[in-house]
Scaffold this motif. Structure first.
Motif, PDB file in Angstrom:
ATOM      1  N   ASP A 192     131.996  60.254  81.655  1.00 46.35           N
ATOM      2  CA  ASP A 192     131.037  59.571  80.793  1.00 46.35           C
ATOM      3  C   ASP A 192     130.735  58.180  81.318  1.00 46.35           C
ATOM      4  O   ASP A 192     129.587  57.731  81.307  1.00 46.35           O
ATOM      5  CB  ASP A 192     131.593  59.473  79.368  1.00 46.35           C
ATOM      6  N   GLY A 193     131.791  57.470  81.785  1.00 44.71           N
ATOM      7  CA  GLY A 193     131.590  56.131  82.328  1.00 44.71           C
ATOM      8  C   GLY A 193     130.737  56.153  83.577  1.00 44.71           C
ATOM      9  O   GLY A 193     129.892  55.278  83.786  1.00 44.71           O
ATOM     10  N   THR A 194     130.941  57.159  84.424  1.00 35.47           N
ATOM     11  CA  THR A 194     130.158  57.276  85.650  1.00 35.47           C
ATOM     12  C   THR A 194     128.698  57.543  85.335  1.00 35.47           C
ATOM     13  O   THR A 194     127.798  56.961  85.948  1.00 35.47           O
ATOM     14  CB  THR A 194     130.714  58.411  86.525  1.00 35.47           C
ATOM     15  N   VAL A 195     128.447  58.445  84.379  1.00 37.55           N
ATOM     16  CA  VAL A 195     127.067  58.758  83.989  1.00 37.55           C
ATOM     17  C   VAL A 195     126.378  57.524  83.425  1.00 37.55           C
ATOM     18  O   VAL A 195     125.218  57.235  83.749  1.00 37.55           O
ATOM     19  CB  VAL A 195     127.053  59.905  82.961  1.00 37.55           C
ATOM     20  N   ALA A 196     127.099  56.762  82.571  1.00 34.46           N
ATOM     21  CA  ALA A 196     126.508  55.558  81.986  1.00 34.46           C
ATOM     22  C   ALA A 196     126.175  54.536  83.058  1.00 34.46           C
ATOM     23  O   ALA A 196     125.129  53.877  83.014  1.00 34.46           O
ATOM     24  CB  ALA A 196     127.480  54.957  80.958  1.00 34.46           C
ATOM     25  N   SER A 197     127.063  54.405  84.048  1.00 42.90           N
ATOM     26  CA  SER A 197     126.829  53.463  85.137  1.00 42.90           C
ATOM     27  C   SER A 197     125.613  53.875  85.964  1.00 42.90           C
ATOM     28  O   SER A 197     124.795  53.034  86.350  1.00 42.90           O
ATOM     29  CB  SER A 197     128.074  53.388  86.032  1.00 42.90           C
ATOM     30  N   LEU A 198     125.475  55.169  86.227  1.00 43.07           N
ATOM     31  CA  LEU A 198     124.327  55.661  86.991  1.00 43.07           C
ATOM     32  C   LEU A 198     123.025  55.445  86.226  1.00 43.07           C
ATOM     33  O   LEU A 198     122.003  55.082  86.813  1.00 43.07           O
ATOM     34  CB  LEU A 198     124.522  57.143  87.310  1.00 43.07           C
ATOM     35  N   ARG A 199     123.071  55.674  84.915  1.00 47.04           N
ATOM     36  CA  ARG A 199     121.860  55.463  84.109  1.00 47.04           C
ATOM     37  C   ARG A 199     121.450  54.004  84.110  1.00 47.04           C
ATOM     38  O   ARG A 199     120.264  53.675  84.212  1.00 47.04           O
ATOM     39  CB  ARG A 199     122.115  55.932  82.682  1.00 47.04           C
ATOM     40  N   LYS A 200     122.438  53.104  84.007  1.00 46.49           N
ATOM     41  CA  LYS A 200     122.147  51.673  84.014  1.00 46.49           C
ATOM     42  C   LYS A 200     121.550  51.257  85.349  1.00 46.49           C
ATOM     43  O   LYS A 200     120.581  50.480  85.405  1.00 46.49           O
ATOM     44  CB  LYS A 200     123.436  50.891  83.748  1.00 46.49           C
TER      45      LYS A 200
ATOM     46  N   LYS B  73     117.934  52.552  85.585  1.00 46.49           N
ATOM     47  CA  LYS B  73     117.018  51.766  84.779  1.00 46.49           C
ATOM     48  C   LYS B  73     116.676  50.450  85.466  1.00 46.49           C
ATOM     49  O   LYS B  73     115.526  50.012  85.492  1.00 46.49           O
ATOM     50  CB  LYS B  73     117.621  51.485  83.402  1.00 46.49           C
ATOM     51  N   SER B  74     117.704  49.806  86.059  1.00 46.66           N
ATOM     52  CA  SER B  74     117.470  48.548  86.769  1.00 46.66           C
ATOM     53  C   SER B  74     116.534  48.758  87.952  1.00 46.66           C
ATOM     54  O   SER B  74     115.644  47.953  88.214  1.00 46.66           O
ATOM     55  CB  SER B  74     118.814  47.975  87.249  1.00 46.66           C
ATOM     56  N   THR B  75     116.713  49.866  88.670  1.00 42.09           N
ATOM     57  CA  THR B  75     115.861  50.164  89.822  1.00 42.09           C
ATOM     58  C   THR B  75     114.423  50.429  89.390  1.00 42.09           C
ATOM     59  O   THR B  75     113.474  49.982  90.027  1.00 42.09           O
ATOM     60  CB  THR B  75     116.411  51.384  90.583  1.00 42.09           C
ATOM     61  N   ILE B  76     114.268  51.157  88.269  1.00 47.05           N
ATOM     62  CA  ILE B  76     112.927  51.451  87.766  1.00 47.05           C
ATOM     63  C   ILE B  76     112.232  50.168  87.340  1.00 47.05           C
ATOM     64  O   ILE B  76     111.037  49.957  87.610  1.00 47.05           O
ATOM     65  CB  ILE B  76     113.006  52.446  86.588  1.00 47.05           C
ATOM     66  N   ASP B  77     112.974  49.278  86.637  1.00 45.56           N
ATOM     67  CA  ASP B  77     112.387  48.004  86.219  1.00 45.56           C
ATOM     68  C   ASP B  77     111.941  47.186  87.429  1.00 45.56           C
ATOM     69  O   ASP B  77     110.866  46.561  87.419  1.00 45.56           O
ATOM     70  CB  ASP B  77     113.409  47.204  85.403  1.00 45.56           C
ATOM     71  N   GLU B  78     112.772  47.190  88.483  1.00 46.01           N
ATOM     72  CA  GLU B  78     112.433  46.451  89.693  1.00 46.01           C
ATOM     73  C   GLU B  78     111.194  47.043  90.357  1.00 46.01           C
ATOM     74  O   GLU B  78     110.328  46.318  90.859  1.00 46.01           O
ATOM     75  CB  GLU B  78     113.619  46.475  90.655  1.00 46.01           C
ATOM     76  N   LYS B  79     111.113  48.360  90.338  1.00 42.45           N
ATOM     77  CA  LYS B  79     109.949  49.026  90.913  1.00 42.45           C
ATOM     78  C   LYS B  79     108.671  48.645  90.171  1.00 42.45           C
ATOM     79  O   LYS B  79     107.640  48.334  90.782  1.00 42.45           O
ATOM     80  CB  LYS B  79     110.149  50.541  90.852  1.00 42.45           C
TER      81      LYS B  79
ATOM     82  N   GLY C  17     104.788  45.311  99.928  1.00 41.18           N
ATOM     83  CA  GLY C  17     104.641  46.758 100.029  1.00 41.18           C
ATOM     84  C   GLY C  17     105.749  47.396 100.846  1.00 41.18           C
ATOM     85  O   GLY C  17     106.271  48.456 100.518  1.00 41.18           O
ATOM     86  N   LEU C  18     106.143  46.720 101.959  1.00 37.59           N
ATOM     87  CA  LEU C  18     107.216  47.246 102.791  1.00 37.59           C
ATOM     88  C   LEU C  18     108.534  47.244 102.041  1.00 37.59           C
ATOM     89  O   LEU C  18     109.331  48.177 102.128  1.00 37.59           O
ATOM     90  CB  LEU C  18     107.343  46.404 104.065  1.00 37.59           C
ATOM     91  N   ILE C  19     108.824  46.155 101.304  1.00 37.41           N
ATOM     92  CA  ILE C  19     110.060  46.099 100.499  1.00 37.41           C
ATOM     93  C   ILE C  19     110.060  47.203  99.473  1.00 37.41           C
ATOM     94  O   ILE C  19     111.053  47.898  99.258  1.00 37.41           O
ATOM     95  CB  ILE C  19     110.179  44.723  99.807  1.00 37.41           C
ATOM     96  N   PHE C  20     108.923  47.398  98.841  1.00 34.34           N
ATOM     97  CA  PHE C  20     108.800  48.469  97.845  1.00 34.34           C
ATOM     98  C   PHE C  20     109.061  49.830  98.480  1.00 34.34           C
ATOM     99  O   PHE C  20     109.732  50.682  97.922  1.00 34.34           O
ATOM    100  CB  PHE C  20     107.414  48.389  97.232  1.00 34.34           C
ATOM    101  N   GLY C  21     108.557  50.019  99.701  1.00 35.68           N
ATOM    102  CA  GLY C  21     108.749  51.291 100.384  1.00 35.68           C
ATOM    103  C   GLY C  21     110.193  51.553 100.737  1.00 35.68           C
ATOM    104  O   GLY C  21     110.677  52.680 100.705  1.00 35.68           O
ATOM    105  N   HIS C  22     110.973  50.504 101.105  1.00 40.01           N
ATOM    106  CA  HIS C  22     112.390  50.683 101.420  1.00 40.01           C
ATOM    107  C   HIS C  22     113.200  51.033 100.187  1.00 40.01           C
ATOM    108  O   HIS C  22     114.179  51.769 100.261  1.00 40.01           O
ATOM    109  CB  HIS C  22     112.953  49.404 102.040  1.00 40.01           C
ATOM    110  N   LEU C  23     112.796  50.488  99.042  1.00 36.86           N
ATOM    111  CA  LEU C  23     113.542  50.780  97.829  1.00 36.86           C
ATOM    112  C   LEU C  23     113.299  52.205  97.372  1.00 36.86           C
ATOM    113  O   LEU C  23     114.175  52.847  96.828  1.00 36.86           O
ATOM    114  CB  LEU C  23     113.140  49.803  96.718  1.00 36.86           C
TER     115      LEU C  23
END
Length: 247
Positions: A169-177, A180-186, A240-246
């Motif tokens: 459960d802790g691993t799943v919660a960490s992955l979800r967090k 979400k952070s990656t999506i917000d950054e995107k 754009g290049l930074i966005f592409g690497h992410l």
């Protein structure tokens, strides 16, 4: 190995049965009883030490004393492919007269001729879903390989078996967090790129108008030089290049 009469009564005396599903820890038990008039040292060994932990895996039994041994099979995706080599052996010897401070040391000094052994085979029973119509799948060890190693203590493996569900459960919660952070950054980068694209488009229009007016011999205030437009375009490209690497 010695054929001496065993110092211990081992129950069950022929096999340990592990019943699936094997996606979580599966536990089996054996009971050791000292059937001699002397204190007896014992040690549990297995041909698959990485797959099992035993509590306790060694100890001392007084005359007539019994002890239950817990054997835990680590989580698997099903019946192990090397199930044919899974066996257990209980090694025992009469304890020396002097007080024992370190039970492990006795196995280094005891005469091998004084050791006795009790062997147990392993049976895996994989429970299927009754609704599926599948029968239980049973695999009984019948291999001949007998390279035994000491079975590990359960506490040496830390908390990995004490709360596997909470860890998952802790691993799943960490992955979800993290997701979400990656999506917000995107999304933030997308907004910046879109803003720069609009700004570049406005500047290009003004620059074209400036060039047209200059060709006509007129000067226009507030126009953007070509170099500034190029720099902004390069900045947009970098984002754009930074966005592409992410992603």
């Amino acid at each position: 190995m010695s054929e001496k009469h065993s110092l211990l009564q081992v129950s069950p005396h022929r096999e340990l049965v592990f019943t699936g599903p094997f996606s979580d820890v599966v536990t089996a038990h054996m009971t050791l009883k000292n059937i001699t008039a002397n204190p007896v040292c014992f040690k549990v060994k297995t041909t698959a030490p990485k797959q099992y932990c035993v509590r306790p895996n060694s100890g001392l039994l007084k005359n007539g004393e019994s002890k239950q041994i817990t054997v835990m099979l680590q989580p698997l995706e099903g019946i192990p492919t090397d199930a044919g080599r899974h066996k257990f052996m209980v090694q025992s010897c009469v304890a020396p007269a002097e007080d024992l401070q370190d039970l492990e040391s006795i196995w280094k000094i005891v005469d091998p001729a004084e050791l006795t052994y009790s062997k147990l085979m392993v049976t895996f029973v994989d429970k299927k879903n009754p609704a599926s119509g599948d029968d239980n799948k049973t695999f009984t060890v019948n291999g001949n390989e007998e390279t035994f190693a000491s079975a590990g203590q359960a506490q040496e493996l830390g908390s990995s078996f004490s709360a596997p569900s909470s860890q998952q459960d802790g691993t799943v919660a960490s992955l979800r967090k993290s997701l979400k952070s990656t999506i917000d950054e995107k999304e933030e980068l997308q907004r910046k790129v879109h803003g720069l694209e609009q700004e570049i488009e406005v500047m290009l229009k003004k620059n074209r108008k400036l060039q047209q007016n200059q060709s006509d011999g007129a000067l226009v205030e507030g126009a953007f030089p070509t170099l500034q437009v190029v720099l902004i375009a390069v900045a947009a490209l970098l984002i754009g290049l930074i966005f592409g690497h992410l992603f």
